[in-house]
Design a protein around this motif. Structure first.
Motif: not given
Length: 165
Positions: A46-53
């Motif tokens: 996954s493209s981690t920077d936009l991934e929701e947290v």
């Protein structure tokens, strides 16, 4: 030609402020999100920077306070990471920004923030410092009550996503 989706457009404005983490910084952020905030590590693809947290400010306060960075500075750092003032960090990139600024504070790399400036001006100084030093390697931020994992452990446990460049 790639047309940005509404989600990407929404992130465009905030992503400009985000620190692009090194693989080690990214792994460290994954480790903290997992061990301190219960956020699962992202799939390697996954493209981690936009991934929701979801990191709520009230949960982050005790953690951030253990960095030894002055409270007023931490408040500004949080504001830079959460420019909409939501009170919760919702994208991984925001957390990268938060950790990078804490690391810079611990390394004595933040600019002077004179009391005469209002918070917005101080936040601009922090953003500028973040951009100007983005090419520099800064030691990972340290927090009490955390066994600092080794570099080998971090990079082995949280592999970097495929390069998107």
């Amino acid at each position: 030609h790639h047309r940005p989706t509404p989600l990407e457009r929404a992130h465009d404005t905030t992503m400009a402020d985000h620190h692009r983490p090194t693989p080690l910084e990214r792994a460290h952020a994954c480790h903290i999100l997992l061990t301190r905030f219960g956020v699962p590590a992202p799939a390697a693809s996954s493209s981690t920077d936009l991934e929701e947290v979801r990191v709520a400010g009230r949960n982050a306060v005790p953690f951030l306070s253990s960095s030894g960075v002055e409270r007023g500075v931490l408040r500004l750092i949080w504001s830079v990471a959460d420019p909409e003032n939501v009170g919760t960090l919702t994208a991984r990139g925001q957390f990268h920004t938060l950790l990078r600024l804490v690391a810079m504070a611990q390394a004595g790399m933040l600019p002077l923030l004179p009391d005469s400036l209002d918070d917005r001006a101080k936040m601009d100084l922090l953003r500028e410092a973040l951009q100007k030093t983005s090419h520099l390697t800064v030691n990972l931020p340290t927090f009490q009550a955390e066994d600092s994992p080794t570099v080998a452990y971090l990079l082995g446990t949280y592999p970097a996503p495929p390069s998107s460049s």
